[in-house]
Design a protein around this motif. Structure first.
Motif, PDB file in Angstrom:
ATOM      1  N   ALA A 194     -40.126   9.191  77.126  1.00 23.81           N
ATOM      2  CA  ALA A 194     -40.433   9.181  76.143  1.00 23.81           C
ATOM      3  C   ALA A 194     -41.891   8.538  75.942  1.00 23.81           C
ATOM      4  CB  ALA A 194     -39.634   8.293  75.131  1.00 23.81           C
ATOM      5  N   ASP A 195     -42.717   9.305  75.166  1.00 21.69           N
ATOM      6  CA  ASP A 195     -44.016   8.682  74.787  1.00 21.69           C
ATOM      7  C   ASP A 195     -44.258   8.338  73.420  1.00 21.69           C
ATOM      8  OD1 ASP A 195     -46.815   7.715  75.483  1.00 21.69           O
ATOM      9  OD2 ASP A 195     -47.471   9.989  75.675  1.00 21.69           O
TER      10      ASP A 195
ATOM     11  N   HIS B 212     -37.794  18.040  87.390  1.00 19.38           N
ATOM     12  CA  HIS B 212     -38.344  19.166  86.494  1.00 19.38           C
ATOM     13  C   HIS B 212     -38.397  18.711  85.211  1.00 19.38           C
ATOM     14  CE1 HIS B 212     -37.879  21.974  90.038  1.00 19.38           C
ATOM     15  NE2 HIS B 212     -36.469  21.314  90.223  1.00 19.38           N
ATOM     16  N   ARG B 213     -39.385  18.774  84.487  1.00 23.29           N
ATOM     17  CA  ARG B 213     -39.594  18.251  82.944  1.00 23.29           C
ATOM     18  C   ARG B 213     -39.630  19.405  82.041  1.00 23.29           C
ATOM     19  NH1 ARG B 213     -43.903  13.314  83.104  1.00 23.29           N
ATOM     20  NH2 ARG B 213     -43.407  12.277  85.045  1.00 23.29           N
ATOM     21  N   VAL B 214     -38.617  19.203  81.081  1.00 21.95           N
ATOM     22  CA  VAL B 214     -38.709  20.206  80.049  1.00 21.95           C
ATOM     23  C   VAL B 214     -38.922  19.245  78.603  1.00 21.95           C
ATOM     24  CG1 VAL B 214     -37.173  21.748  78.815  1.00 21.95           C
ATOM     25  CG2 VAL B 214     -36.772  21.360  81.376  1.00 21.95           C
ATOM     26  N   GLU B 215     -40.004  19.572  78.059  1.00 23.55           N
ATOM     27  CA  GLU B 215     -40.276  18.910  76.756  1.00 23.55           C
ATOM     28  C   GLU B 215     -39.295  19.407  75.574  1.00 23.55           C
ATOM     29  OE1 GLU B 215     -43.813  17.688  73.936  1.00 23.55           O
ATOM     30  OE2 GLU B 215     -44.203  18.959  75.574  1.00 23.55           O
ATOM     31  N   LEU B 216     -38.604  18.220  74.788  1.00 23.36           N
ATOM     32  CA  LEU B 216     -37.786  18.710  73.669  1.00 23.36           C
ATOM     33  C   LEU B 216     -38.813  18.675  72.440  1.00 23.36           C
ATOM     34  CD1 LEU B 216     -34.933  15.886  74.275  1.00 23.36           C
ATOM     35  CD2 LEU B 216     -34.955  18.415  75.122  1.00 23.36           C
ATOM     36  N   LEU B 217     -38.454  20.107  71.862  1.00 26.22           N
ATOM     37  CA  LEU B 217     -39.553  20.322  71.024  1.00 26.22           C
ATOM     38  C   LEU B 217     -39.032  20.309  69.598  1.00 26.22           C
ATOM     39  CD1 LEU B 217     -41.304  23.322  72.813  1.00 26.22           C
ATOM     40  CD2 LEU B 217     -42.045  21.193  72.633  1.00 26.22           C
ATOM     41  N   GLU B 218     -37.883  19.816  69.399  1.00 26.38           N
ATOM     42  CA  GLU B 218     -37.268  19.815  68.180  1.00 26.38           C
ATOM     43  C   GLU B 218     -36.984  18.276  67.665  1.00 26.38           C
ATOM     44  OE1 GLU B 218     -36.678  22.529  65.918  1.00 26.38           O
ATOM     45  OE2 GLU B 218     -37.479  23.809  67.328  1.00 26.38           O
ATOM     46  N   GLN B 219     -37.144  18.088  66.419  1.00 26.30           N
ATOM     47  CA  GLN B 219     -36.986  16.659  66.017  1.00 26.30           C
ATOM     48  C   GLN B 219     -36.249  16.943  64.553  1.00 26.30           C
ATOM     49  OE1 GLN B 219     -39.608  13.699  64.549  1.00 26.30           O
ATOM     50  NE2 GLN B 219     -38.972  12.190  65.897  1.00 26.30           N
ATOM     51  N   SER B 220     -34.943  16.348  64.519  1.00 28.89           N
ATOM     52  CA  SER B 220     -34.315  16.413  63.093  1.00 28.89           C
ATOM     53  C   SER B 220     -33.673  14.944  62.857  1.00 28.89           C
ATOM     54  CB  SER B 220     -33.095  17.336  63.074  1.00 28.89           C
ATOM     55  OG  SER B 220     -33.641  18.584  63.574  1.00 28.89           O
ATOM     56  N   LEU B 221     -34.097  14.326  61.863  1.00 29.20           N
ATOM     57  CA  LEU B 221     -33.482  12.952  61.546  1.00 29.20           C
ATOM     58  C   LEU B 221     -33.564  12.036  62.586  1.00 29.20           C
ATOM     59  CD1 LEU B 221     -30.145  14.213  59.905  1.00 29.20           C
ATOM     60  CD2 LEU B 221     -32.412  13.647  58.652  1.00 29.20           C
TER      61      LEU B 221
ATOM     62  N   ARG C 139     -39.372   6.673  66.634  1.00 27.80           N
ATOM     63  CA  ARG C 139     -40.907   6.433  66.760  1.00 27.80           C
ATOM     64  C   ARG C 139     -41.511   7.001  68.021  1.00 27.80           C
ATOM     65  NH1 ARG C 139     -41.157   1.540  63.798  1.00 27.80           N
ATOM     66  NH2 ARG C 139     -43.552   1.851  64.369  1.00 27.80           N
ATOM     67  N   ALA C 140     -40.657   8.040  68.595  1.00 30.95           N
ATOM     68  CA  ALA C 140     -41.451   8.480  69.990  1.00 30.95           C
ATOM     69  C   ALA C 140     -42.423   9.477  69.382  1.00 30.95           C
ATOM     70  CB  ALA C 140     -40.492   9.102  70.759  1.00 30.95           C
ATOM     71  N   THR C 141     -43.396  10.073  70.179  1.00 28.55           N
ATOM     72  CA  THR C 141     -44.299  11.123  69.674  1.00 28.55           C
ATOM     73  C   THR C 141     -44.124  12.389  70.711  1.00 28.55           C
ATOM     74  OG1 THR C 141     -45.930  10.339  71.104  1.00 28.55           O
ATOM     75  CG2 THR C 141     -46.264   9.665  68.968  1.00 28.55           C
ATOM     76  N   ARG C 142     -43.419  12.044  71.759  1.00 30.45           N
ATOM     77  CA  ARG C 142     -43.091  13.254  72.755  1.00 30.45           C
ATOM     78  C   ARG C 142     -41.999  12.549  73.702  1.00 30.45           C
ATOM     79  NH1 ARG C 142     -48.108  15.763  75.844  1.00 30.45           N
ATOM     80  NH2 ARG C 142     -46.605  17.225  76.111  1.00 30.45           N
ATOM     81  N   VAL C 143     -40.931  13.598  73.855  1.00 31.18           N
ATOM     82  CA  VAL C 143     -39.869  13.387  74.618  1.00 31.18           C
ATOM     83  C   VAL C 143     -39.540  14.363  75.661  1.00 31.18           C
ATOM     84  CG1 VAL C 143     -37.448  12.760  74.806  1.00 31.18           C
ATOM     85  CG2 VAL C 143     -38.883  11.919  72.498  1.00 31.18           C
TER      86      VAL C 143
ATOM     87  N   ASN D  12     -43.303   4.466  77.342  1.00 27.10           N
ATOM     88  CA  ASN D  12     -43.859   4.499  78.568  1.00 27.10           C
ATOM     89  C   ASN D  12     -43.139   5.614  79.114  1.00 27.10           C
ATOM     90  OD1 ASN D  12     -45.217   4.097  80.951  1.00 27.10           O
ATOM     91  ND2 ASN D  12     -44.911   2.212  80.978  1.00 27.10           N
ATOM     92  N   ALA D  13     -44.108   6.868  79.321  1.00 28.02           N
ATOM     93  CA  ALA D  13     -43.509   7.985  79.725  1.00 28.02           C
ATOM     94  C   ALA D  13     -43.719   7.817  81.314  1.00 28.02           C
ATOM     95  CB  ALA D  13     -44.549   9.091  79.370  1.00 28.02           C
ATOM     96  N   ALA D  14     -44.010   7.013  81.893  1.00 28.04           N
ATOM     97  CA  ALA D  14     -44.033   6.740  83.491  1.00 28.04           C
ATOM     98  C   ALA D  14     -42.477   6.200  83.816  1.00 28.04           C
ATOM     99  CB  ALA D  14     -45.005   5.718  83.888  1.00 28.04           C
ATOM    100  N   LYS D  15     -41.745   5.817  82.790  1.00 27.10           N
ATOM    101  CA  LYS D  15     -40.506   5.386  83.174  1.00 27.10           C
ATOM    102  C   LYS D  15     -39.479   6.411  82.750  1.00 27.10           C
ATOM    103  CE  LYS D  15     -42.878   1.983  84.052  1.00 27.10           C
ATOM    104  NZ  LYS D  15     -43.094   1.591  85.462  1.00 27.10           N
ATOM    105  N   LEU D  16     -38.468   6.459  83.759  1.00 31.20           N
ATOM    106  CA  LEU D  16     -37.269   7.477  83.488  1.00 31.20           C
ATOM    107  C   LEU D  16     -36.161   6.626  83.262  1.00 31.20           C
ATOM    108  CD1 LEU D  16     -36.153  10.362  84.231  1.00 31.20           C
ATOM    109  CD2 LEU D  16     -34.682   9.331  86.259  1.00 31.20           C
ATOM    110  N   LEU D  17     -35.513   7.033  81.552  1.00 28.98           N
ATOM    111  CA  LEU D  17     -34.535   6.420  81.164  1.00 28.98           C
ATOM    112  C   LEU D  17     -33.269   7.065  81.270  1.00 28.98           C
ATOM    113  CD1 LEU D  17     -36.707   5.846  77.960  1.00 28.98           C
ATOM    114  CD2 LEU D  17     -36.555   4.492  79.884  1.00 28.98           C
ATOM    115  N   LEU D  18     -32.060   6.235  81.198  1.00 30.41           N
ATOM    116  CA  LEU D  18     -30.857   6.897  81.262  1.00 30.41           C
ATOM    117  C   LEU D  18     -30.580   7.359  79.712  1.00 30.41           C
ATOM    118  CD1 LEU D  18     -28.571   4.054  83.024  1.00 30.41           C
ATOM    119  CD2 LEU D  18     -29.025   6.299  83.697  1.00 30.41           C
TER     120      LEU D  18
END
Length: 274
Positions: free
Chosen positions: A85-86, A56-65, A40-44, A98-104
């Motif tokens: 995750a946004d 250092h943030r790196v956007e994950l640009l691939e989504q599969s299943l 359900r995320a729109t960006r990770v 909430n992209a302001a929160k760092l997740l394990l």
């Protein structure tokens, strides 16, 4: 974003497509693959932290299943990381991105750092639970660690013992040896302490064929305990099921996956039991 046509020889890209399995971080000398299930995320983003704690943030640009994934070259073993995750903020539907929160990483294999008592660790405003908090939680939460699981099992395989022939002994890693006068003092209360003859001989004498450990994965203590300088002895407040709790194993280091726990569980260490 999958790279297109190369323009010249030896051209490289900072982020590779990677793959959607296995979940978690998978290290190789060439690159580390990151994969997290968030349909359900729109960006990770995967957030890598250097030795100075700089993110250092790196956007994950691939989504599969439903799995977001990418491979990042030259990520050292021992690197601390987390995800952001946004997506939709609709608490009534259980959606609290909430992209302001760092997740394990839920499939991470090691954790570093501690959880601090601070309003930033909440995804919402504590006095208005339906409103999203914009405070950055990264300074106050633990982080996952990239590991290289290289333990040599020496060709050992599961014993496949029948249930009717199985005798299980449940124990607490610390409690089993913390006060045991036949276990070397430096090993008491640790995974390695369970591999000493004082313990293995005792288990064999009882006819034990399998040992079940009380929770050994990473956990946090209740705020009321922490405020009194205490910890949760039993470890039932789990926060990462694939990461062994860090204070216990003496041989665990950044980037390792508790070698002492793996070594203890080898059948060759405790003949006749697993």
């Amino acid at each position: 974003m999958t790279p297109g046509m190369w323009d010249h020889e030896h051209e490289t890209t900072d982020v590779w497509p990677g793959r959607n399995w296995p979940l978690g971080s998978s290290w190789t000398p060439e690159a580390t693959n990151f994969a997290v299930y968030a349909p359900r995320a729109t960006r990770v983003w995967v957030c890598l932290f250097d030795d100075d704690g700089i993110e250092h943030r790196v956007e994950l640009l691939e989504q599969s299943l439903g799995v977001w994934h990418s491979a990042i070259p030259a990520v050292p073993v021992g690197t601390a990381y987390g995800y952001r995750a946004d997506g939709p903020w609709r608490p009534s539907e259980g959606l609290r991105f909430n992209a302001a929160k760092l997740l394990l990483d839920p499939y991470g294999q090691a954790v570093c750092g501690q959880l601090a008592s601070h309003p930033a660790v909440f995804g919402y405003l504590t006095d208005a639970p339906t409103q999203r908090s914009e405070l950055d939680s990264a300074p106050y939460v633990p982080r996952s660690v990239v590991v290289h699981d290289s333990f040599d099992w020496g060709g050992e395989v599961p014993l496949r013992r029948r249930w009717r022939d199985t005798v299980i002994y449940e124990l607490h890693v610390k409690g089993m040896t913390a006060l045991h006068d036949r276990v070397p003092e430096e090993l008491r209360g640790t995974y390695a302490g369970l591999a000493t003859p004082a313990v293995t001989d005792y288990l064999r004498d009882l006819g034990i064929t399998a040992v079940e450990l009380l929770p050994v994965h990473q956990f946090v203590s209740e705020p009321a305990l922490a405020a009194r300088g205490l910890v949760n002895y039993w470890g039932y407040n789990s926060i990462n099921f694939f990461s062994p709790t860090t204070p216990t194993p003496p041989a665990a280091t950044a980037g390792s996956r508790s070698p002492s726990s793996s070594r203890w569980s080898r059948p060759s260490t405790t003949p006749g039991s697993r």
